[in-house]
Design a protein around this motif. Structure first.
Motif, mmCIF file in Angstrom:
data_model
loop_
_atom_site.group_PDB
_atom_site.id
_atom_site.type_symbol
_atom_site.label_atom_id
_atom_site.label_comp_id
_atom_site.label_asym_id
_atom_site.label_seq_id
_atom_site.Cartn_x
_atom_site.Cartn_y
_atom_site.Cartn_z
ATOM 1 N N ARG A 234 8.317 3.535 44.376
ATOM 2 C CA ARG A 234 9.134 2.807 44.676
ATOM 3 C C ARG A 234 8.428 1.165 44.005
ATOM 4 O O ARG A 234 9.205 -0.208 44.022
ATOM 5 N N HIS A 235 6.942 0.650 45.144
ATOM 6 C CA HIS A 235 6.672 -0.529 44.386
ATOM 7 C C HIS A 235 7.068 -1.001 42.918
ATOM 8 O O HIS A 235 7.895 -1.721 42.339
ATOM 9 N N THR B 109 8.087 -3.241 55.672
ATOM 10 C CA THR B 109 7.386 -1.709 55.203
ATOM 11 C C THR B 109 8.208 -0.915 54.768
ATOM 12 O O THR B 109 10.167 -1.052 55.418
ATOM 13 N N ASP B 110 8.103 0.577 54.091
ATOM 14 C CA ASP B 110 8.966 1.049 53.994
ATOM 15 C C ASP B 110 9.739 2.272 55.261
ATOM 16 O O ASP B 110 9.147 2.520 55.393
ATOM 17 N N ARG C 194 4.407 -2.781 52.839
ATOM 18 C CA ARG C 194 3.730 -1.743 52.643
ATOM 19 C C ARG C 194 4.439 -0.425 52.291
ATOM 20 O O ARG C 194 6.197 -0.703 52.638
ATOM 21 N N ARG C 195 5.129 -0.915 50.694
ATOM 22 C CA ARG C 195 6.063 -0.043 50.392
ATOM 23 C C ARG C 195 5.063 1.347 49.825
ATOM 24 O O ARG C 195 4.153 0.803 48.377
ATOM 25 N N ASN C 196 6.234 2.526 49.198
ATOM 26 C CA ASN C 196 5.485 3.465 48.523
ATOM 27 C C ASN C 196 5.592 2.963 46.816
ATOM 28 O O ASN C 196 5.998 2.130 46.340
ATOM 29 N N GLU C 197 3.859 3.554 46.323
ATOM 30 C CA GLU C 197 3.883 2.725 44.993
ATOM 31 C C GLU C 197 4.407 3.540 44.053
ATOM 32 O O GLU C 197 5.233 2.371 43.500
#
Ligand code: GTP
Ligand code: MG
Length: 249
Positions: A147-148, A223-224, A142-145
């Motif tokens: 940042r991904h 997870t972020d 789970r990484r925000n888009e």
């Protein structure tokens, strides 16, 4: 170093946890459960010149760590790379079989230590094992888009820069088999604050290590954790560092 390891034997794995103003994010109980459950793991927290309650929390952890939690205090903020380099140097003095480092926010959960150690146990040839944030179906990455995708761009550039074909050089969860090439990767301070993971790999290879002895493990969970202190300025700085490091050696 305070709360130095008082156990009779050196734990097999010494894990360095760099901490800079982590009072809000640190979860002491997670680390205490780890050392209680895993007698072959020692933790060395590095207080990287924190100005919040981090030193108090770490001192408390060391007190309750049964001789397997220690704290290295840096008088001034040295950045993650400085904290990791100094921490690993200190950990090596205890001659463990493995050293590693792990982000304090537990974006990579401590349960992944087993996933990484399984590899070095099963494959005696593997010297470096790195967590890798691959968004596979059925995993919980789970990484925000934003940042991904920024992360993917950076990772691709980084991988090209060291000509290694790694998927994710920047994940804050890595374990090393202690040998000469690994030792030499940590001897001197790093040039970069944030792209030092690449410096480690370059130094390891330059010291006689082999690309075929580096292994990436796709994590089951990542997870972020909010509260990252990385901003846009850091991203540009990281890109610049990447260019400098690519040209080193
Ligand atoms: N930001 C920052 N972190 C430091 C410093 N020194 C040590 N650290 C530690 O380095 C680790 C990573 O820092 P984070 O701020 O979580 O980095 P991040 O932006 O979350 O990076 P990702 O987890 O890859 O998204 C943490 O354990 C920090 O406490 C420092 O000077 N600045
Ligand atoms: Mg983080």
């Amino acid at each position: 170093v305070t709360g130095a390891l008082s156990g009779k034997t050196t734990p097999r794995l010494q894990l360095v946890v760099p901490c800079y103003n982590e009072a809000d994010r640190l979860r002491p109980e997670a680390f205490l459960s780890l050392v209680a459950a895993a007698p072959d793991i020692g933790l060395l927290f590095v207080d990287d010149g924190s100005t919040d309650q981090t030193p108090t929390i770490l001192a408390d952890l060391a007190r309750h760590g049964g001789g397997r939690i220690a704290v290295l205090t840096l008088p001034r903020n040295a950045g993650k790379s400085g904290a990791v380099q100094r921490g690993v140097q200190a950990a090596l003095e205890h001659a463990p079989q493995f050293v590693g480092f792990w982000d304090a926010d537990l974006s990579t959960p401590l349960t992944a230590i087993d996933e990484l150690m399984e590899v070095v146990d099963a494959c005696p040839g593997v010297d470096i094992v790195m967590g890798s944030r691959v968004k596979l179906l059925g995993r919980h990455i789970r990484r925000n888009e934003l940042r991904h995708y920024c992360g993917r761009l950076f990772a691709t550039a980084a991988s090209l820069a060291v000509r290694l074909g790694a998927y994710d050089t920047q994940c804050g969860a890595k374990i090393f088999r202690v040998n000469e090439a690994v030792r030499r990767a940590f001897t001197a301070p790093f040039r970069s604050r944030w792209v030092f993971d690449l410096e480690i790999l370059k130094r390891y290879l330059a010291a006689g290590g082999s690309a075929s002895h580096i292994y990436e493990v796709p994590l089951t969970t990542w997870t972020d954790v909010p509260g990252s202190k990385l901003g846009v300025g850091h991203a540009f700085r990281a890109l610049w560092d990447l260019i400098v490091i690519a040209r080193l050696h």
